[in-house]
Design an enzyme around this catalytic site. Structure first.
Site, short mmCIF file in Angstrom:
data_model
loop_
_atom_site.label_atom_id
_atom_site.label_comp_id
_atom_site.label_asym_id
_atom_site.label_seq_id
_atom_site.Cartn_x
_atom_site.Cartn_y
_atom_site.Cartn_z
N GLU A 140 13.15 30.82 23.13
CA GLU A 140 12.30 29.73 23.58
C GLU A 140 11.06 30.28 24.26
O GLU A 140 11.12 31.26 25.00
CB GLU A 140 13.09 28.84 24.54
CG GLU A 140 14.32 28.26 23.86
CD GLU A 140 15.19 27.43 24.78
OE1 GLU A 140 14.84 27.29 25.97
OE2 GLU A 140 16.22 26.94 24.30
N CYS A 154 4.68 31.27 28.50
CA CYS A 154 5.83 31.93 29.14
C CYS A 154 6.70 32.49 28.02
O CYS A 154 7.29 31.74 27.25
CB CYS A 154 6.57 30.88 29.97
SG CYS A 154 8.07 31.48 30.72
N CYS A 161 20.62 37.10 28.79
CA CYS A 161 20.29 38.08 29.82
C CYS A 161 21.59 38.65 30.40
O CYS A 161 22.56 37.92 30.56
CB CYS A 161 19.47 37.42 30.93
SG CYS A 161 18.99 38.57 32.23
N CYS A 165 22.44 36.37 37.17
CA CYS A 165 22.00 35.70 38.41
C CYS A 165 22.69 34.33 38.44
O CYS A 165 22.70 33.62 37.43
CB CYS A 165 20.49 35.56 38.45
SG CYS A 165 19.65 37.16 38.41
N CYS A 168 20.83 30.91 37.49
CA CYS A 168 19.97 30.87 36.29
C CYS A 168 20.76 30.46 35.04
O CYS A 168 21.83 31.01 34.76
CB CYS A 168 19.36 32.25 36.08
SG CYS A 168 18.39 32.41 34.58
N CYS A 385 10.58 27.88 33.08
CA CYS A 385 10.81 29.25 32.63
C CYS A 385 12.18 29.78 33.06
O CYS A 385 12.76 30.60 32.39
CB CYS A 385 9.72 30.18 33.17
SG CYS A 385 8.16 29.96 32.33
N1 SAH Z 1 14.42 37.92 34.36
C1 SAH Z 1 13.19 37.83 35.01
C2 SAH Z 1 12.25 36.79 34.39
C3 SAH Z 1 12.88 35.53 33.87
S1 SAH Z 1 13.47 34.42 35.13
C4 SAH Z 1 13.37 37.55 36.49
O1 SAH Z 1 14.48 37.23 36.90
O2 SAH Z 1 12.40 37.69 37.22
C5 SAH Z 1 11.95 33.75 35.74
C6 SAH Z 1 12.04 33.18 37.13
O3 SAH Z 1 12.84 31.99 37.11
C7 SAH Z 1 12.66 34.12 38.16
O4 SAH Z 1 11.84 34.23 39.29
C8 SAH Z 1 13.97 33.43 38.52
O5 SAH Z 1 14.33 33.72 39.86
C9 SAH Z 1 13.61 31.97 38.30
N2 SAH Z 1 14.76 31.07 38.07
C10 SAH Z 1 15.91 31.33 37.43
N3 SAH Z 1 16.72 30.23 37.42
C11 SAH Z 1 16.06 29.28 38.09
C12 SAH Z 1 16.38 27.92 38.42
N4 SAH Z 1 17.51 27.38 38.06
N5 SAH Z 1 15.46 27.21 39.12
C13 SAH Z 1 14.28 27.78 39.47
N6 SAH Z 1 13.93 29.03 39.17
C14 SAH Z 1 14.81 29.79 38.49
FE1 SF4 Z 2 18.18 37.16 33.87
FE2 SF4 Z 2 17.89 34.71 34.79
FE3 SF4 Z 2 18.40 36.70 36.47
FE4 SF4 Z 2 16.01 36.54 35.30
S1 SF4 Z 2 16.87 35.07 36.75
S2 SF4 Z 2 17.30 38.36 35.52
S3 SF4 Z 2 16.60 35.70 33.29
S4 SF4 Z 2 19.76 35.98 34.83
#
Ligand code: SAH
Ligand code: SF4
Length: 409
Positions: A140, A154, A161, A165, A168, A385
């Site tokens: 996406e 984006c 991934c 986290c 996420c 994103c």
């Molecule tokens: N993997 C990379 C980039 C993709 S995630 C990273 O983690 O930086 C992009 C951003 O989305 C990151 O800053 C992450 O902390 C944030 N993010 C992930 N899940 C989210 C959620 N449910 N609500 C808001 N931001 C979120």
């Molecule tokens: Fe991966 Fe989501 Fe963590 Fe970014 S925030 S590193 S996309 S699991």
């Protein structure tokens, strides 16, 4: 991505902005299917064919020479692929190339690395493109127009991934695949091709889609260097931002090898919380991550890292967290981006109320930091994103919640 994964955005299907290789008068519906057809053809053609978008300029020059043509012709091909509003996707669009050269490219190379599966439009105008990869999975890409004349694409760097986290949605998928250089570059090309007429210039790229870019660092560094090439897509390096959860050795490498911008998802002010919500912290803890940034950034001029901080109610949003955050980033040239958490089916966290986010922000500002806030609204670009993907039946297990945070969830 399933619509229910994004309760904060109302998506509808739209193909009104599609440009196709072969028809300018087609209806939107036809345009979408026309757009799919050349890609399907490209799939049949591939195999031993060269994937041009996986090459940087010097590799393209070498390839052109190896095919028995003057390396000088490589620049014309490069401009067809990336420059002059051409963004060629089919051989018919290789305008201005010598006939034999074009014939050779038709026989031996692919111009297109992705197939559009669908385009969804959010109620605020944000678009999401779903691309099918050659071998089946879907990635996406989000296009976020902004009133101030800035439009951001984006991009994704992986399918899923591995970082797990806990907040996420993409993280629930686990890692399915690294994207190739061509598949990453192609997302930016498609953004320009499909939406430049409607939104004007696509000015910014953020690697904040699916995946951890530094887990796929070779392809990400190469793709970002292709994006900033001044004879091609010519994005400003300041406007190409790679976001990481904090893979320290790769972060160092990026700062040495790339002139693009860096964002780091901090999201916690203690190792206890970060070890839980971002397990990568068990390998590269806060001290190591921030110490590395402090050391590395003093060697760079006019460079500020963007810290992202997703606000999770009762977990990382206390005023003590705000004060700790000020201490933690001392000596690191930075900006802070407070992001409202977007709830989804894969997580048990709750968003911090807007008033508390403002209070948190005010403490940071009083501490001398530069802070931006993205509140939770349908048009929240960063939220979109962080919410990409489709975990399906197989999902990574959630980690045990530390006892003292159980009440917050
Ligand atoms: N993997 C990379 C980039 C993709 S995630 C990273 O983690 O930086 C992009 C951003 O989305 C990151 O800053 C992450 O902390 C944030 N993010 C992930 N899940 C989210 C959620 N449910 N609500 C808001 N931001 C979120
Ligand atoms: Fe991966 Fe989501 Fe963590 Fe970014 S925030 S590193 S996309 S699991």
């Amino acid at each position: 991505m399933a619509a229910q994964a994004l309760p904060f955005l109302r998506w509808s299907r739209s193909a009104s902005t599609l440009r196709a290789c072969s028809s300018s008068t087609a209806t939107p519906h036809r345009l979408l299917s026309t757009l799919r057809r050349p890609a399907a053809a490209a799939r049949c053609e591939s195999g031993s064919k060269a994937m041009l978008k996986g090459m940087d300029f010097s590799e393209l020059e070498n390839w052109v020479r190896a095919q028995g043509f003057r390396p000088g012709q490589a620049m014309m091909l490069w401009k067809c692929l990336y420059g002059n509003n051409a963004w060629a996707h089919c051989h018919d669009e290789l305008v201005g190339l010598n006939k034999d050269f074009r014939k050779m490219i038709t026989e031996r190379a692919d111009l297109k690395a992705l197939t559009v599966k669908d385009i969804l439009t959010a109620s605020d105008g944000t678009r999401k493109i779903l691309f099918s990869l050659e071998d089946g999975p879907v990635i996406e890409t989000v296009i976020i127009p902004c009133a101030r004349g800035r439009t951001t694409v984006c991009v994704s760097s992986q399918v899923g991934c591995a970082m797990n986290c806990q907040f996420c949605f993409t993280g629930r998928m686990g890692l399915r695949k690294h994207l190739s250089t061509a598949e990453i570059v192609e997302q930016a090309v498609f953004a320009r091709r499909l939406f430049s007429d409607e939104f004007g210039a696509i000015t910014n790229v953020v690697f904040m889609g699916m995946g951890e870019p530094f887990h796929n660092i070779d392809n990400v560094i190469k793709a970002s260097s292709i994006m900033v090439d001044d004879q091609g897509l010519h994005f400003s390096p300041r406007k190409v931002t790679v976001s990481t959860s904090g893979l320290v050795p790769q972060l160092k490498r990026f700062l040495h090898e790339s002139n693009c911008s860096l964002a780091v998802s901090l999201n916690a002010t203690t190792d206890e919380v970060r070890n839980w919500i971002m397990p990568i912290n068990r390998k590269y803890n806060l001290n190591l991550l921030l110490g590395t940034l402090r050391e590395e950034l003093c060697l760079k001029k006019n460079y500020r890292v963007l810290f992202e901080y997703v606000m999770l109610s009762g977990v990382n949003d206390s005023m003590d967290d705000a004060k700790r955050l000020i201490e933690l980033v001392q000596g690191i040239p930075c900006k802070i981006n407070l992001i409202s958490f977007n709830p989804h089916s894969g997580s048990q966290f709750k968003p911090t109320p807007d008033e508390k986010i403002i209070e948190f922000r005010n403490v940071l500002i009083q501490g001398g930091l530069t802070v931006f806030v993205r509140l939770s609204r349908g048009d929240d670009q960063m939220a979109a994103c962080g919410q990409l993907g489709e975990p399906g039946d197989y999902q990574l297990p959630l980690l045990r919640v530390p006892e003292k945070f159980q009440v917050a969830l």
